[in-house]
Design a protein around this motif. Structure first.
Motif, PDB file in Angstrom:
ATOM      1  N   ASN A 157     -45.192  20.467  30.728  1.00 32.91           N
ATOM      2  CA  ASN A 157     -44.802  20.717  32.115  1.00 32.91           C
ATOM      3  C   ASN A 157     -44.119  19.500  32.738  1.00 32.91           C
ATOM      4  O   ASN A 157     -43.054  19.612  33.358  1.00 32.91           O
ATOM      5  CB  ASN A 157     -46.041  21.096  32.905  1.00 32.91           C
ATOM      6  N   THR A 158     -44.708  18.331  32.582  1.00 29.63           N
ATOM      7  CA  THR A 158     -44.255  17.141  33.304  1.00 29.63           C
ATOM      8  C   THR A 158     -43.347  16.214  32.500  1.00 29.63           C
ATOM      9  O   THR A 158     -42.692  15.359  33.084  1.00 29.63           O
ATOM     10  CB  THR A 158     -45.468  16.320  33.768  1.00 29.63           C
ATOM     11  N   ALA A 160     -44.371  13.860  30.781  1.00 26.64           N
ATOM     12  CA  ALA A 160     -44.936  12.540  31.061  1.00 26.64           C
ATOM     13  C   ALA A 160     -45.039  11.725  29.781  1.00 26.64           C
ATOM     14  O   ALA A 160     -45.217  12.273  28.682  1.00 26.64           O
ATOM     15  CB  ALA A 160     -46.326  12.683  31.687  1.00 26.64           C
ATOM     16  N   TRP A 180     -48.736  19.436  42.754  1.00 26.89           N
ATOM     17  CA  TRP A 180     -47.895  18.404  42.180  1.00 26.89           C
ATOM     18  C   TRP A 180     -48.773  17.239  41.730  1.00 26.89           C
ATOM     19  O   TRP A 180     -49.960  17.186  42.047  1.00 26.89           O
ATOM     20  CB  TRP A 180     -46.827  17.929  43.177  1.00 26.89           C
ATOM     21  N   LEU A 183     -47.361  10.283  38.891  1.00 28.65           N
ATOM     22  CA  LEU A 183     -47.439   9.628  37.589  1.00 28.65           C
ATOM     23  C   LEU A 183     -47.070   8.162  37.724  1.00 28.65           C
ATOM     24  O   LEU A 183     -46.055   7.825  38.350  1.00 28.65           O
ATOM     25  CB  LEU A 183     -46.508  10.320  36.584  1.00 28.65           C
ATOM     26  N   CYS A 193     -44.142  14.886  40.351  1.00 26.78           N
ATOM     27  CA  CYS A 193     -43.658  16.000  39.539  1.00 26.78           C
ATOM     28  C   CYS A 193     -44.410  17.270  39.936  1.00 26.78           C
ATOM     29  O   CYS A 193     -45.642  17.252  40.039  1.00 26.78           O
ATOM     30  CB  CYS A 193     -43.858  15.708  38.055  1.00 26.78           C
ATOM     31  N   LEU A 195     -46.182  20.927  39.525  1.00 31.08           N
ATOM     32  CA  LEU A 195     -46.972  21.545  38.457  1.00 31.08           C
ATOM     33  C   LEU A 195     -46.792  23.052  38.495  1.00 31.08           C
ATOM     34  O   LEU A 195     -46.738  23.658  39.562  1.00 31.08           O
ATOM     35  CB  LEU A 195     -48.458  21.205  38.622  1.00 31.08           C
ATOM     36  N   THR A 199     -50.501  25.299  34.720  1.00 32.51           N
ATOM     37  CA  THR A 199     -50.988  23.927  34.556  1.00 32.51           C
ATOM     38  C   THR A 199     -52.013  23.585  35.626  1.00 32.51           C
ATOM     39  O   THR A 199     -53.061  22.987  35.329  1.00 32.51           O
ATOM     40  CB  THR A 199     -49.811  22.942  34.631  1.00 32.51           C
ATOM     41  N   TRP A 279     -35.722  17.830  29.712  1.00 30.77           N
ATOM     42  CA  TRP A 279     -36.168  17.025  30.846  1.00 30.77           C
ATOM     43  C   TRP A 279     -35.339  15.760  31.001  1.00 30.77           C
ATOM     44  O   TRP A 279     -34.940  15.380  32.090  1.00 30.77           O
ATOM     45  CB  TRP A 279     -37.636  16.697  30.664  1.00 30.77           C
ATOM     46  N   THR A 295     -38.064  22.087  37.408  1.00 34.24           N
ATOM     47  CA  THR A 295     -38.770  21.711  36.180  1.00 34.24           C
ATOM     48  C   THR A 295     -38.206  22.558  35.069  1.00 34.24           C
ATOM     49  O   THR A 295     -37.420  23.462  35.279  1.00 34.24           O
ATOM     50  CB  THR A 295     -40.285  21.977  36.279  1.00 34.24           C
TER      51      THR A 295
END
Length: 304
Positions: A157-158, A160, A180, A183, A193, A195, A199, A279, A295
């Protein structure tokens, strides 16, 4: 005014310059430390003298060049590693020049040492079939089934970085109508970010299953309720993706790492492809204007 010793300057560089002025994370500081350790050991052997006896005038352009040559010929380091060590030396000599002006001439000479050209690494990414297969085969029952599914979905999702996932705290997640997460990434920078609904629900379920939860507690924990490290997250990803392969340029197949979740590659033939440019590609093309609102497509799109 007395000129500070090399030891005092090195200590100030690692404990003040890098974490406070440049905002580097602990892992980056350790990489700088290890590169400087190799450099100082080489200098001590070349002078020769003890490490504690190295003087500032021993840091010469000739020794820096021979150290870089030593890395490639004796330690058989790749050019990428050699370039990284050179980056560290550039930063250290620049710091020396600001603290000890007498070192400015050498620092300018070291700054002129060029990096060696390195071909870009093969592009590897997760395609639609791989992602669909991954989440379909995840166990639904078990002690850590919920945690592992939440980690993988959060990564997807992110996008990260793995250290950002390890550092995630309960207070960083904002649930509600538009959930959200904050991070904490490279350079001591924060980013927000959004969500997906799936998630957010998984994370909320994960936190609700704990007997106690504080705002400073890690979101993803181990058996002993201690925060997972990036190495632990690597193991979790490896375990659940052992039977999968990432698409890549070339015939070879290698394991899937958490970083590959940042390389999702969309296809024009896929549903929702307008939102699946990857991304990193999305950040490069649309950031910073659209990053808070867009996203990659959710699992609902994948399974449609």
């Amino acid at each position: 005014m007395t000129t500070p010793s090399l030891g005092a300057l090195l200590h100030a560089f690692l404990t003040d310059e890098l974490p406070l002025r440049k905002g580097l994370r602990p892992a980056s500081i350790k990489a700088h430390r290890d590169a400087l350790r190799l450099f100082l050991v080489f200098i001590a052997a070349d002078v020769p003298c003890r490490l504690s006896q190295i003087a500032l005038d021993a840091l010469t352009l000739d020794r820096v060049r021979r150290f870089l040559q030593y890395l490639e010929e004796n330690r058989h380091n790749h050019r990428r590693t050699r370039n990284h060590r050179l980056t560290v030396l550039h930063a250290f000599f620049d710091f020396l020049a600001r603290r000890v002006p007498e070192c400015l001439a050498v620092a300018q000479q070291v700054a002129g040492i060029p990096f060696k050209r390195v071909p870009p690494p093969e592009t590897r990414f997760l395609d639609r079939d791989t992602i669909t297969q991954l989440f379909a085969q995840l166990p639904k029952n078990g002690r850590f089934a919920l945690r592992d599914r939440a980690i993988l979905l959060f990564l997807y999702n992110t996008a990260a970085r793995v250290q950002e996932v390890a550092d995630l705290r309960v207070a960083d997640i904002q649930f509600g109508e538009k959930p959200w997460v904050r991070l904490h990434g490279k350079g001591d920078k924060w980013r927000a970010c959004p969500l997906w609904k799936q998630t957010s629900e998984l994370l909320q379920q994960l936190l609700n299953n704990r007997p106690t939860s504080s705002s400073t507690q890690a979101v993803f924990t181990s058996n002993g309720r201690r925060s997972l490290t990036r190495f632990g997250i690597y193991k979790i990803v490896r375990r659940h993706t052992a039977q999968l392969h990432a698409s890549e340029v070339g015939p070879s197949r290698r394991h899937i790492s958490p970083h590959l979740f940042r390389h999702y590659a969309g296809s024009p033939t896929m549903p929702g492809a307008a939102r699946t440019v990857g991304w990193k590609g999305l950040q490069n093309r649309l950031a910073p204007l659209l990053r808070p609102f867009l996203t990659r497509h959710s699992l609902e799109v994948i399974n449609s």
